[in-house]
Design a protein around this motif. Structure first.
Motif, PDB file in Angstrom:
ATOM      1  N   PRO A  31      45.966  40.117  46.415  1.00  0.00           N
ATOM      2  CA  PRO A  31      46.493  39.050  47.287  1.00  0.00           C
ATOM      3  C   PRO A  31      45.559  37.850  47.406  1.00  0.00           C
ATOM      4  CG  PRO A  31      46.769  41.200  48.312  1.00  0.00           C
ATOM      5  CD  PRO A  31      45.893  41.412  47.120  1.00  0.00           C
ATOM      6  N   ASN A  32      44.238  38.111  47.300  1.00  0.00           N
ATOM      7  CA  ASN A  32      43.263  37.035  47.500  1.00  0.00           C
ATOM      8  C   ASN A  32      43.160  36.080  46.327  1.00  0.00           C
ATOM      9  OD1 ASN A  32      42.805  38.675  49.679  1.00  0.00           O
ATOM     10  ND2 ASN A  32      40.594  38.696  49.492  1.00  0.00           N
ATOM     11  N   PHE A  34      45.212  34.389  44.888  1.00  0.00           N
ATOM     12  CA  PHE A  34      46.002  33.173  45.040  1.00  0.00           C
ATOM     13  C   PHE A  34      45.227  32.097  45.796  1.00  0.00           C
ATOM     14  CE2 PHE A  34      48.957  36.678  44.464  1.00  0.00           C
ATOM     15  CZ  PHE A  34      49.706  36.211  43.400  1.00  0.00           C
ATOM     16  N   THR A  35      44.229  32.519  46.594  1.00  0.00           N
ATOM     17  CA  THR A  35      43.386  31.518  47.254  1.00  0.00           C
ATOM     18  C   THR A  35      42.499  30.804  46.239  1.00  0.00           C
ATOM     19  OG1 THR A  35      41.506  32.996  47.743  1.00  0.00           O
ATOM     20  CG2 THR A  35      43.342  32.980  49.310  1.00  0.00           C
ATOM     21  N   LEU A 294      43.839  33.919  53.891  1.00  0.00           N
ATOM     22  CA  LEU A 294      45.106  33.453  53.324  1.00  0.00           C
ATOM     23  C   LEU A 294      45.384  31.988  53.670  1.00  0.00           C
ATOM     24  CD1 LEU A 294      47.431  36.576  53.775  1.00  0.00           C
ATOM     25  CD2 LEU A 294      46.005  35.924  51.836  1.00  0.00           C
ATOM     26  N   SER A 323      51.110  36.052  47.901  1.00  0.00           N
ATOM     27  CA  SER A 323      49.906  36.540  48.564  1.00  0.00           C
ATOM     28  C   SER A 323      50.248  37.372  49.797  1.00  0.00           C
ATOM     29  CB  SER A 323      49.021  35.356  48.958  1.00  0.00           C
ATOM     30  OG  SER A 323      47.830  35.793  49.530  1.00  0.00           O
TER      31      SER A 323
END
Length: 333
Positions: A31-32, A34-35, A294, A323
């Motif tokens: 998920p991270n 995408f940062t 996020l 994310s």
């Protein structure tokens, strides 16, 4: 005698493959990523006002992802003994992924990230963007900082600064293919350095708070992390004003509208952080960190909007969707 496990009930290869992919996704904190896509892209879009030259844009984004994944994997490689004692469900601690495979993948991704990042400065850039070695220098510095954080610095008071430094270099990496050395000029304009530093301070604050996420309870790390996080938000709101006096071709005023945008995005982060300080349960602290991490995506989207307009801002902001979806199943911290 009949077998205790029938062929129909035995797990098939597809089930095993899905389980393996899940563990790797957990290991790299999928998920991270995408940062990182967001802040590296935003840096390029802010300066170039779009994804041109496209080869350099794509290369530097891929390099940023490779270096980030390397950092996540090596983080757990360095921590595997401690995780076996304290966080036994993590992929390496649980034996779901062999440590030898993780070491190979982590160091390979680190090398690929440096190589691709360096190559981005030598890809076609047209008349506007000559060959530059800046991406090579930033990639190497980022790789060194990643290993320093994952290894010797993580358990020291310097850890939050090291993590913030990684995010500073991540943003600079995104802008680096667009700049070449000019005699008498700094490597990057003040506003680019200011924004990079702002992201670094923001992440440093979250990392300071995260040092209590597993156990909770009152700690000076929580109010200190809150103060630093708020400072990072303020810096993110006003850093573009370091470019005052120059015609940047930006979409909105950096004196009023842009700070208001950034304040709106940062507000939920600050509220969650205050809640974690007032009621420092592990759940509140972890939620504050999750929201803060996020939120890098919409913060980066605001910079994409400033430099490249609403279309690219929406494209960056849309990264929030995968994310958040992945974040419901996979660990963020």
């Amino acid at each position: 005698m009949s077998s205790s496990t029938s062929p129909a009930s035995a797990p098939g290869p597809s089930s095993s493959s899905r389980s393996t992919l899940f563990h790797w996704a957990q290991l790299v904190r999928l998920p991270n990523v995408f940062t990182v896509l967001a802040d590296v892209s935003a840096a390029f879009l802010l300066v170039a006002h779009g994804p041109t030259p496209l080869p350099r844009f794509l290369a530097v984004v891929i390099a940023g992802v490779a270096l980030y994944w390397a950092g996540m994997i090596l983080n757990d490689v360095f921590d595997v003994v401690q995780d076996k004692a304290q966080r036994s469900t993590r992929p390496l601690a649980a034996g779901a992924i062999p440590i030898s495979q993780a070491k190979f993948a982590g160091w390979l991704l680190l090398g690929l990230g440096v190589a691709i990042g360096a190559a981005s400065g030598y890809l076609p850039g047209g008349d506007s963007y000559p060959v530059t070695w800046f991406p090579a220098a930033i990639s190497v510095l980022l790789a060194i900082m990643i290993v320093a954080y994952d290894g010797p610095l993580k358990k020291t008071p310097l850890a939050p600064m090291a993590m913030g430094g990684c995010r500073v270099l991540s943003f600079l990496l995104g802008a680096s293919p667009l700049f070449a050395l000019t005699i008498g000029q700094p490597p990057f304009p003040q506003y680019v350095v200011g924004i990079a530093m702002a992201f670094g301070v923001y992440i440093m604050g979250l990392t300071t708070m995260a040092r209590r996420e597993a156990v909770g309870g009152p700690s000076h790390n929580l109010p200190m992390g809150l103060i630093v996080t708020v400072l990072g938000c303020v810096m993110l709101a006003f850093a573009p004003q370091l470019a005052r006096g120059a015609n940047m071709g930006w979409t909105v005023s950096t004196r009023d509208i842009f700070p208001l945008m950034m304040g709106t995005i940062a507000f939920p982060v600050v509220v969650r952080a205050i809640r974690a300080v007032r009621t420092p349960t592990p759940m509140n602290i972890q939620m504050a960190i999750r929201v803060g991490i996020l939120s890098v995506i919409p913060l980066a989207a605001a910079y994409a909007y400033l430099g490249a307009g609403s279309g690219w801002a929406l494209a960056i902001f849309a990264l929030v969707v995968p994310s958040m979806i992945l974040g419901t199943r996979l660990r963020v911290t």
